[in-house]
Motif scaffolding. Sequence first.
Motif, PDB file in Angstrom:
ATOM      1  N   LEU A 322       0.838  -1.203   0.000  1.00  0.00           N
ATOM      2  CA  LEU A 322       0.000   0.000   0.000  1.00  0.00           C
ATOM      3  C   LEU A 322       0.875   1.256   0.000  1.00  0.00           C
ATOM      4  O   LEU A 322       0.586   2.222  -0.703  1.00  0.00           O
ATOM      5  N   GLU A 323       1.966   1.229   0.772  1.00  0.00           N
ATOM      6  CA  GLU A 323       2.885   2.380   0.789  1.00  0.00           C
ATOM      7  C   GLU A 323       3.458   2.622  -0.596  1.00  0.00           C
ATOM      8  O   GLU A 323       3.557   3.765  -1.045  1.00  0.00           O
ATOM      9  N   VAL A 324       3.853   1.542  -1.276  1.00  0.00           N
ATOM     10  CA  VAL A 324       4.399   1.685  -2.633  1.00  0.00           C
ATOM     11  C   VAL A 324       3.373   2.357  -3.544  1.00  0.00           C
ATOM     12  O   VAL A 324       3.683   3.255  -4.322  1.00  0.00           O
ATOM     13  N   ASN A 325       2.122   1.934  -3.414  1.00  0.00           N
ATOM     14  CA  ASN A 325       1.065   2.527  -4.232  1.00  0.00           C
ATOM     15  C   ASN A 325       0.857   3.997  -3.893  1.00  0.00           C
ATOM     16  O   ASN A 325       0.640   4.821  -4.784  1.00  0.00           O
ATOM     17  N   ARG A 326       0.906   4.322  -2.605  1.00  0.00           N
ATOM     18  CA  ARG A 326       0.736   5.722  -2.214  1.00  0.00           C
ATOM     19  C   ARG A 326       1.839   6.577  -2.795  1.00  0.00           C
ATOM     20  O   ARG A 326       1.636   7.764  -3.044  1.00  0.00           O
ATOM     21  N   GLY A 327       3.017   5.963  -2.997  1.00  0.00           N
ATOM     22  CA  GLY A 327       4.132   6.712  -3.576  1.00  0.00           C
ATOM     23  C   GLY A 327       3.966   6.961  -5.059  1.00  0.00           C
ATOM     24  O   GLY A 327       4.810   7.582  -5.691  1.00  0.00           O
ATOM     25  N   GLY A 328       2.874   6.467  -5.652  1.00  0.00           N
ATOM     26  CA  GLY A 328       2.595   6.773  -7.049  1.00  0.00           C
ATOM     27  C   GLY A 328       2.802   5.613  -8.008  1.00  0.00           C
ATOM     28  O   GLY A 328       2.602   5.754  -9.209  1.00  0.00           O
TER      29      GLY A 328
END
Lengths: 490, 396
Positions: A322-328
């Motif tokens: 999820l963090e990776v996704n939040r990073g774009g």
Amino acid sequence: MALARPFAHRSAYAPPPGYRLLPFRFGQLDHARYLATNDVGEMVVLSRADVRAFVERRLDPSSSIYRELKAKHFLFDDDARVALDLLAIKARTRAEPIARLTALHIFVVTLRCDHACHYCQVSRQNEDRASFDMSWAHAERALQIAFSSPNTDLKLEFQGGEPLLNFSLIRRIVDRSLELNAAAGKNLTFVIASNLSRVTDEVLAYCRDHGIAFSTSLDGPQDLHDQNRPLPGRSSHAVTMAGIAHVRRSLGQDGVSALMTTTEASLSRAEEIVDEYVRCGFDSIFLRSLSPYGFAAKKGLLRSYSVEDWLAFYRRGFERILEVNRGGRVFREEFATVLLQKMYDPQGTGYVDLQSPSGMGIGALVYNYDGRIYASDEARMLAAMGDDTFVLGSLEDATFRSIMVSDQLADVLDTTLLESAPMCSDCPFLPFCGADPAFHQATSRDLLGHKAFSAFCEKQMGVLRYLIGLLHESASDAGTIMRGWIRSCP
Amino acid sequence: MPLTLSGPGIRRLSASGSDVPFVVRVATRNNDNARRADEVLLVDDYTAPSLEGYRAVLVRAPGKSRAYPPDTYLLDARYSYLTDGDVLRLDPPRRSINVLYRRSSRSNALLVTERCDNYCIMCSQPPKDADDAGVVDELLQAISLMDPGTEEIGITGGEPSLLGSRLIELVKALKQSLPSAAVHILTNGRGFARSELAAALGALGHPDLMLGVPLYSALPEDHDYVVQSKGAYDETIRGVLNLKRHRLRVELRFVIHRNTYAGLPMFAEFVRRNLLFVDHVALMGLELMGFARANLEQLWIDPVEYADELRAAIDVLDGAGVPCSIYNHQLCTLPIELHGFARRSISDWKNEYVAECDECAKREACGGFFVSSKLRRSRSIRRYVASVGEEEAERG
């Protein structure tokens, strides 16, 4: 302006008193909430008090929970009986893919292998024993069976051992299948599941020209990968990295996908494993659990950690994703994606290992190097441990028809229809779950097992509770990210 | 550019003329056509002693009075836009004109009846229980006069499916006379709950037909209230299912106002689960005519107040692969990520722009306003200034 007739107030259109229940299942989601689902995968999260009021016909028609239950076809009243027609359409739509029958055909072209992975499920043999190769005669019979499947999609997957050790047979099979497909006109796809140690320019040129993709194993960062998958004299991680780069130079960024396997050593390193996949340029990872087959079972690896340990690992890996996704960067977790498709796609998912009835035979067939036909990948692993429950026939004499109408397959399908299985038939997670008869046969000598003692069931419910909890957390963006994954799926 | 399409517009200049209405096509002096008997000559002034084969003459600016041949009429200046190929209904005793078709327009629509079995609280064309049996015959005649190269035409009302088999007759005539025309029928769908009508329409095999069906909620209690008819939701959805069973293209139309906006996300989820096979979904802004004007205080809401609901609905529909559009909204009233869904949807004859639009960088992409919107406008109306950031933010 003078009206022909006055406008009536909203109350004139309120639902008539008395509603009726439509079929649904319910159970606890967590300490505070209940989950209700219906046969077509719609879900409502509600309080225990609301469950009681709903079932006891006490819900107020103007309440938001009533409105949600009515819109999602958990109840109906007399002002819109078309709800029944819609529910019937949805149920037929969801069941329709079953009739398309077998799309995935796995060819085990050799049992020879150059690696020595601890968890190897196929009990590999050393490289130099050619009696562990599939014959052309058998391969041709297998192709006849595959092309007899009515499905318009046909995926031929080459496995081993290390299939590239018998690349000449792969080439003959692909050539022959393209010939057969000139008349059959199916959507044909090819995948080679390989450790990439034997990839050459010649192999890649053929794959590029014939639309063959690769699937490989990547267990995590170098020390973890090498510990799980020893390669005498070399680092298998280095071989994998070089192999991935080599394949991509010829076939493009999407020419190779990766799968990871979890071992005890992986459990504390979820974030690093995800980071490794991101670093290597993949756009997804399948956070798999350890399966109870092959060397893993012999070495007692199955008892080496509990399902709770694995669930904690899964959640940490998922959080990192999820963090990776939040990073774009759009990066999917594949297991969650399968479950999300079951929740949101009108036809569910074609993922063979999570179906009701099970995908054995009707979803996948495995043609082994020794001529035996198995009902799934796991069935082959079980046979290697001495259990022949899921052998469906022999390439000497079987046809697609004889396999499909065999008593053996009928028994498996009959037993694994979750809607009539004990405990599953009452479970709210049923529409998002599936049968895994090979797992239960391996661990409890029974096709269904007793779900109260099933590590598979514990794992399924753990992941589903976690994901459904995230989807219903309004303050979180996790739901938006996850729904974006199925949006980008082909 | 706003136009008047019907109303008082002709005054007889000749001593005598028709005492019943008639349908004609407009021709100017340039038009040398063999169908003069079905045409009206449109000129500035007319000096010939006879009609020379034309059905009637329309004069824009007569000189000194003279003896005109029968059926010579003065045309009101509001209709000065008429030109070759347009089709009119002239009603001399009532002095009225009805422009049925403009050859240059992309917004032609045939009004086939004013009767309707719904009674929507925001209806821009309030129903009348008139006896309109003759309307279809006049329209069939009009269709035979239209340009065979016509690219699109609508059928509207009232409720067209109340025509039953005559609706089939109309669509068949359109297929034969206007073979290139895409036909868009606005209907509440209830008449198609009987499968015979859907079957008959499907059997015509029209090459480019779409039916636009309003649906205002996932729930019957909401939809039935908005259309003021109990049982309407049930029949509308059955109608949609029948239309799709016969392979006809269906668009769902959701008019957004104070009584419907809160249900937008649930509506989108409902469509995704149950009606995924529809061909298009249009989320529409209110037209302040008819009942919408009468119920203005109850219905009006500034679009900026429902931006979240609109965004959520588009997200669900677009994410499910359902083609969707936003109609009748100015770009400055929409969040920028929704601009790619906005269409120039307002019919040309009731479309205008305002002062803020003059220097607006997005004017070409924006559909502008209904003429009737001067009654109530969003507080967010403003001009866009061209800048690098804005162009990048726009959807491709």
